[in-house]
Design a protein around this motif. Structure first.
Motif, PDB file in Angstrom:
ATOM      1  N   THR A 134       3.256  32.119 -30.780  1.00 53.31           N
ATOM      2  CA  THR A 134       3.202  31.761 -29.362  1.00 53.31           C
ATOM      3  C   THR A 134       2.689  30.337 -29.247  1.00 53.31           C
ATOM      4  N   VAL A 135       3.423  29.507 -28.488  1.00 50.88           N
ATOM      5  CA  VAL A 135       3.036  28.109 -28.263  1.00 50.88           C
ATOM      6  C   VAL A 135       2.403  28.016 -26.888  1.00 50.88           C
ATOM      7  N   ARG A 136       1.161  27.548 -26.852  1.00 50.36           N
ATOM      8  CA  ARG A 136       0.429  27.445 -25.596  1.00 50.36           C
ATOM      9  C   ARG A 136       0.107  25.979 -25.326  1.00 50.36           C
ATOM     10  N   ALA A 137       0.716  25.414 -24.288  1.00 43.58           N
ATOM     11  CA  ALA A 137       0.469  24.033 -23.895  1.00 43.58           C
ATOM     12  C   ALA A 137      -0.493  23.999 -22.716  1.00 43.58           C
ATOM     13  N   THR A 138      -1.052  22.797 -22.457  1.00 48.73           N
ATOM     14  CA  THR A 138      -1.995  22.643 -21.355  1.00 48.73           C
ATOM     15  C   THR A 138      -1.323  22.902 -20.017  1.00 48.73           C
ATOM     16  N   PRO A 181      11.214  26.640 -30.696  1.00 42.79           N
ATOM     17  CA  PRO A 181      11.429  25.219 -30.397  1.00 42.79           C
ATOM     18  C   PRO A 181      10.373  24.700 -29.433  1.00 42.79           C
ATOM     19  N   LEU A 182       9.964  23.466 -29.665  1.00 40.70           N
ATOM     20  CA  LEU A 182       8.991  22.806 -28.784  1.00 40.70           C
ATOM     21  C   LEU A 182       9.514  21.418 -28.449  1.00 40.70           C
ATOM     22  N   ASN A 183       9.675  21.144 -27.162  1.00 41.98           N
ATOM     23  CA  ASN A 183      10.139  19.844 -26.688  1.00 41.98           C
ATOM     24  C   ASN A 183       8.960  19.082 -26.104  1.00 41.98           C
ATOM     25  N   ILE A 184       8.721  17.897 -26.654  1.00 43.28           N
ATOM     26  CA  ILE A 184       7.616  17.055 -26.205  1.00 43.28           C
ATOM     27  C   ILE A 184       8.140  16.073 -25.170  1.00 43.28           C
ATOM     28  N   THR A 185       7.528  16.059 -23.989  1.00 47.40           N
ATOM     29  CA  THR A 185       7.895  15.124 -22.925  1.00 47.40           C
ATOM     30  C   THR A 185       7.001  13.897 -23.015  1.00 47.40           C
ATOM     31  N   VAL A 186       7.632  12.722 -22.963  1.00 47.30           N
ATOM     32  CA  VAL A 186       6.898  11.464 -23.030  1.00 47.30           C
ATOM     33  C   VAL A 186       6.643  10.974 -21.609  1.00 47.30           C
ATOM     34  N   SER A 187       5.383  10.680 -21.283  1.00 51.33           N
ATOM     35  CA  SER A 187       5.058  10.155 -19.965  1.00 51.33           C
ATOM     36  C   SER A 187       5.635   8.756 -19.789  1.00 51.33           C
TER      37      SER A 187
END
Length: 327
Positions: free
Chosen positions: A112-116, A190-196
């Motif tokens: 399980t992937v837990r992001a802020t 899969p985890l997609n990182i969003t760039v600010s």
């Protein structure tokens, strides 16, 4: 008539042992409960019981001091306390309680992937939580990004383990569980990182710079090499002594029936480039010989004779390869 009475010996020292030894068995494997007595005559009946309440498992009667009871496929529910009893007609004797532990291999873990927030942003902390539904502790969890291991964490009890990382790279994440009885791997998440916006500008700038450096790298090296070669040649030229212009070729003056010499004719000669971009010109005069007095031109008086010679320097340029002299 002699009559011999044989007195039977009651059983004593009843003991329960397990195979495999130590009271630990892996789920799905066979468990054997071995009941034995130190002494006893005649046929002996053995009894096996499960739990403190004495759930009867089975009985065997034989004329030996040892008997076995087999649990062909051990299950998690078989983890319990066991004891046995033996009786040869004088009343049963009981063994001590023996605890059986059933070791369970790990099931396939779930990652399980837990992001802020709702979406993982570059620079945020992301928690990877790996947990199995079944498996005897302790369990060692390993965490992966693609096929590269990120770290590991051990769980002494059930509940899984977590691994925190800084969100930097998108891709597939997974975990692995191992408790010494087998290893299981989770499905990739899969985890997609969003760039600010701010970070995106920095990433774009960095990417452009890296791209330019990669493209201009060979050209830059070539320019540096040419610059170094030019400086080296310049230093060698500075160490060489200046070359002087050659001495003029001496000329003889011939006079034909006249006290006044024939006017001198200018002769020009180039010399080598000495330094920088200046060209030196050398001018000297020669006397022409006249065959006869009739061919001789008008005689100049002494006051009219002027042999002033001028030499001019001209800067050499790419567009003008010549030079000019004036008298």
């Amino acid at each position: 008539m002699l009559q011999i009475n044989v007195q039977r010996v009651p059983v004593s020292d009843v003991n329960l042992e397990t195979r495999p030894p130590g009271g630990q068995v892996t789920e799905g494997k066979m468990l054997v409960l071995v009941c034995s007595v130190t002494e006893g005559t005649g046929n002996i009946t053995f009894f096996w019981y499960k739990g403190s309440m004495g759930l009867k498992l089975g009985t065997k009667t034989q004329s030996s001091l040892t008997a076995e009871f087999e649990i062909l496929t051990a299950r998690e529910s078989d983890a319990e306390q066991y004891y046995c009893a033996a009786d040869n007609g004088y009343g049963p004797s009981l063994s001590e309680l023996v605890s059986i532990t059933v070791r369970i291999p790990v099931s396939r873990p779930v990652l399980t992937v837990r992001a802020t927030g709702a979406q993982a942003v570059a620079g945020d902390t992301v928690e990877l939580h790996c947990e199995v539904q079944r498996g005897s502790p302790p369990i060692l969890y390993r965490f992966y990004h693609e096929d590269i291991i990120l770290g590991n964490s051990s769980a002494p009890s059930r509940g899984g383990a977590s691994f925190n990382l800084t969100a930097e790279h998108s891709g597939n994440y997974s975990c692995e569980a191992d408790n010494g009885l087998g290893t299981q791997h989770s499905e990739a998440v899969p985890l997609n990182i969003t760039v600010s916006t701010k970070n995106r500008r920095e990433f774009i700038t960095t990417g452009v710079i890296e791209g330019l450096l990669g493209a201009l790298g060979p050209f830059t090296i070539l320019l540096l090499f040419c610059y170094w070669l030019k400086r080296k040649i310049g230093k060698q030229s500075a160490r060489d002594p200046l070359r002087s212009p050659p001495s003029p070729v001496p000329q003889e003056f011939t006079y034909v029936n006249s006290p006044t010499p024939v006017p001198l004719q200018p002769v020009y000669e180039n010399v080598n480039l000495v330094s920088g971009d200046n060209i030196y010109s050398l001018v000297y005069c020669s006397q022409q010989e006249w065959k006869s007095a009739a061919e001789r031109p008008r005689t100049l008086t002494e006051d009219e004779v002027s042999l002033d010679i001028y030499s001019k320097l001209k800067r050499a340029s790419d567009s003008d390869g010549d030079y000019e002299d004036a008298m």
